[in-house]
Design a protein around this motif. Sequence first.
Motif, mmCIF file in Angstrom:
data_model
loop_
_atom_site.group_PDB
_atom_site.id
_atom_site.type_symbol
_atom_site.label_atom_id
_atom_site.label_comp_id
_atom_site.label_asym_id
_atom_site.label_seq_id
_atom_site.Cartn_x
_atom_site.Cartn_y
_atom_site.Cartn_z
ATOM 1 N N LYS A 83 1.253 -10.761 -13.782
ATOM 2 C CA LYS A 83 2.669 -10.381 -13.663
ATOM 3 C C LYS A 83 2.979 -9.900 -12.244
ATOM 4 O O LYS A 83 4.033 -10.220 -11.688
ATOM 5 C CB LYS A 83 3.022 -9.271 -14.663
ATOM 6 N N LEU A 84 2.057 -9.136 -11.679
ATOM 7 C CA LEU A 84 2.242 -8.653 -10.309
ATOM 8 C C LEU A 84 2.287 -9.828 -9.340
ATOM 9 O O LEU A 84 3.029 -9.814 -8.348
ATOM 10 C CB LEU A 84 1.090 -7.731 -9.916
ATOM 11 N N SER A 85 1.471 -10.822 -9.635
ATOM 12 C CA SER A 85 1.437 -12.021 -8.802
ATOM 13 C C SER A 85 2.794 -12.734 -8.853
ATOM 14 O O SER A 85 3.336 -13.144 -7.824
ATOM 15 C CB SER A 85 0.321 -12.951 -9.286
ATOM 16 N N ASP A 86 3.360 -12.833 -10.061
ATOM 17 C CA ASP A 86 4.701 -13.423 -10.211
ATOM 18 C C ASP A 86 5.721 -12.638 -9.403
ATOM 19 O O ASP A 86 6.551 -13.201 -8.687
ATOM 20 C CB ASP A 86 5.140 -13.402 -11.686
ATOM 21 N N LEU A 87 5.649 -11.318 -9.532
ATOM 22 C CA LEU A 87 6.607 -10.449 -8.849
ATOM 23 C C LEU A 87 6.562 -10.675 -7.348
ATOM 24 O O LEU A 87 7.601 -10.778 -6.682
ATOM 25 C CB LEU A 87 6.294 -8.982 -9.175
ATOM 26 N N HIS A 88 5.366 -10.732 -6.797
ATOM 27 C CA HIS A 88 5.230 -10.910 -5.356
ATOM 28 C C HIS A 88 5.706 -12.283 -4.915
ATOM 29 O O HIS A 88 6.298 -12.416 -3.846
ATOM 30 C CB HIS A 88 3.788 -10.667 -4.909
ATOM 31 N N ALA A 89 5.484 -13.291 -5.748
ATOM 32 C CA ALA A 89 5.874 -14.658 -5.362
ATOM 33 C C ALA A 89 7.378 -14.844 -5.454
ATOM 34 O O ALA A 89 7.991 -15.486 -4.600
ATOM 35 C CB ALA A 89 5.169 -15.671 -6.252
ATOM 36 N N ASP A 127 -14.624 -4.834 0.324
ATOM 37 C CA ASP A 127 -13.795 -5.679 1.193
ATOM 38 C C ASP A 127 -13.510 -7.017 0.510
ATOM 39 O O ASP A 127 -12.375 -7.499 0.512
ATOM 40 C CB ASP A 127 -14.491 -5.897 2.544
ATOM 41 N N LYS A 128 -14.532 -7.580 -0.098
ATOM 42 C CA LYS A 128 -14.345 -8.839 -0.836
ATOM 43 C C LYS A 128 -13.356 -8.629 -1.980
ATOM 44 O O LYS A 128 -12.509 -9.471 -2.265
ATOM 45 C CB LYS A 128 -15.681 -9.332 -1.399
ATOM 46 N N PHE A 129 -13.485 -7.481 -2.627
ATOM 47 C CA PHE A 129 -12.615 -7.175 -3.763
ATOM 48 C C PHE A 129 -11.148 -7.106 -3.339
ATOM 49 O O PHE A 129 -10.285 -7.741 -3.951
ATOM 50 C CB PHE A 129 -13.061 -5.866 -4.419
ATOM 51 N N VAL A 130 -10.857 -6.338 -2.272
ATOM 52 C CA VAL A 130 -9.447 -6.213 -1.871
ATOM 53 C C VAL A 130 -8.920 -7.554 -1.369
ATOM 54 O O VAL A 130 -7.743 -7.886 -1.547
ATOM 55 C CB VAL A 130 -9.193 -5.082 -0.843
ATOM 56 N N CYS A 131 -9.806 -8.338 -0.776
ATOM 57 C CA CYS A 131 -9.453 -9.699 -0.366
ATOM 58 C C CYS A 131 -9.061 -10.544 -1.573
ATOM 59 O O CYS A 131 -8.058 -11.263 -1.552
ATOM 60 C CB CYS A 131 -10.685 -10.358 0.266
ATOM 61 N N ALA A 132 -9.874 -10.428 -2.622
ATOM 62 C CA ALA A 132 -9.621 -11.206 -3.842
ATOM 63 C C ALA A 132 -8.296 -10.802 -4.463
ATOM 64 O O ALA A 132 -7.526 -11.652 -4.930
ATOM 65 C CB ALA A 132 -10.759 -11.011 -4.835
ATOM 66 N N VAL A 133 -8.017 -9.499 -4.451
ATOM 67 C CA VAL A 133 -6.746 -9.022 -4.994
ATOM 68 C C VAL A 133 -5.583 -9.615 -4.195
ATOM 69 O O VAL A 133 -4.602 -10.103 -4.762
ATOM 70 C CB VAL A 133 -6.689 -7.473 -4.999
ATOM 71 N N GLY A 134 -5.695 -9.572 -2.884
ATOM 72 C CA GLY A 134 -4.644 -10.145 -2.023
ATOM 73 C C GLY A 134 -4.440 -11.619 -2.307
ATOM 74 O O GLY A 134 -3.309 -12.113 -2.362
ATOM 75 N N THR A 135 -5.529 -12.328 -2.490
ATOM 76 C CA THR A 135 -5.449 -13.762 -2.787
ATOM 77 C C THR A 135 -4.705 -13.998 -4.093
ATOM 78 O O THR A 135 -3.850 -14.888 -4.182
ATOM 79 C CB THR A 135 -6.865 -14.361 -2.879
ATOM 80 N N VAL A 136 -5.020 -13.192 -5.120
ATOM 81 C CA VAL A 136 -4.332 -13.340 -6.407
ATOM 82 C C VAL A 136 -2.844 -13.066 -6.251
ATOM 83 O O VAL A 136 -1.996 -13.807 -6.770
ATOM 84 C CB VAL A 136 -4.951 -12.395 -7.471
ATOM 85 N N LEU A 137 -2.511 -12.007 -5.506
ATOM 86 C CA LEU A 137 -1.111 -11.631 -5.383
ATOM 87 C C LEU A 137 -0.296 -12.653 -4.605
ATOM 88 O O LEU A 137 0.918 -12.730 -4.758
ATOM 89 C CB LEU A 137 -0.984 -10.246 -4.754
ATOM 90 N N THR A 138 -0.942 -13.435 -3.760
ATOM 91 C CA THR A 138 -0.207 -14.457 -2.994
ATOM 92 C C THR A 138 -0.429 -15.861 -3.534
ATOM 93 O O THR A 138 0.108 -16.828 -2.990
ATOM 94 C CB THR A 138 -0.612 -14.430 -1.506
ATOM 95 N N ALA A 139 -1.186 -15.963 -4.632
ATOM 96 C CA ALA A 139 -1.592 -17.283 -5.140
ATOM 97 C C ALA A 139 -0.417 -18.168 -5.538
ATOM 98 O O ALA A 139 -0.493 -19.395 -5.442
ATOM 99 C CB ALA A 139 -2.538 -17.115 -6.325
#
Lengths: 142, 147
Positions: A83-89, A127-139
């Motif tokens: 849902k957060l990913s939708d919101l950001h997109a 660092d990998k984790f926060v990267c992965a979160v960023g990737t999901v949010l902009t996916a």
Amino acid sequence: MVLSANDKSNVKAVFGKIGGQAGDLGGEALERLFITYPQTKTYFPHFDLSHGSAQIKGHGKKVAEALVEAANHIDDIAGALSKLSDLHAQKLRVDPVNFKLLGHCFLVVVAVHFPSLLTPEVHASLDKFVCAVGTVLTAKYR
Amino acid sequence: MVHWSAEEKQLITNIWSKVNVADCGAEALARLLIVYPWTQRFFSSFGNLSSPTAINGNPLVRAHGKKVLTSFGDAVKNLDNIKKCFAQLSKLHCDKLHVDPENFRLLGDILIIVLASHFGKDFTPACQSAWEKMVRVVAHALAHEYH
């Protein structure tokens, strides 16, 4: 990017130790973001961004809660943050470069408050984790 | 202050003299909105941006693209003083428009591609290099007054 079993357990351990302080850390990460990278303030023209602002605290708590949620569902971050990913997109459309900046500030805050936690291995995993979160949010951006 | 070699200045002004600012600006802005759709966040008043066709045909996009590239032309005319030239515009983008400077870099990348597609082989590596420097300097100048 794939989180190894070690990464996942490192991340869970960090968030386990951080516990209830996550909200405060989120707020501090945001404040550091705004000071270090003033261009990030352009996304918050409607906020009081002065030091100690209730809005920064509140929003920092929201950000931290999302990170905790992701850590708690680390095998399916995309599902947990869908849902957060939708919101950001669809609505927020924060430029992807900013997720790296906030991720970095979050790491700084963990380093400041929990220096003994952040061994190089844990640092890498987080660092990998926060990267992965960023990737999901902009996916879903395009 | 940025140092431009005589060759760089020549490559920049030579290409610029052949650019149709209205068409190139419209194309660059349209491509920005299409390739990086999150940039549409600044243009909610522009009406229909729902598809590449809509964006390409949108008169507000055309007009604004022309405006943006005309400003760019000011930088080309003031290569030795771009920061000063864009000081007011920088303040405007920070204080009133609230535009993340990353967008200036994105638009710069798009402009390079538009120029390359228009000039083909004439957009030599040396040319590209000079223009990559140009768009970087412009983006930096536009971000300079941010606080």
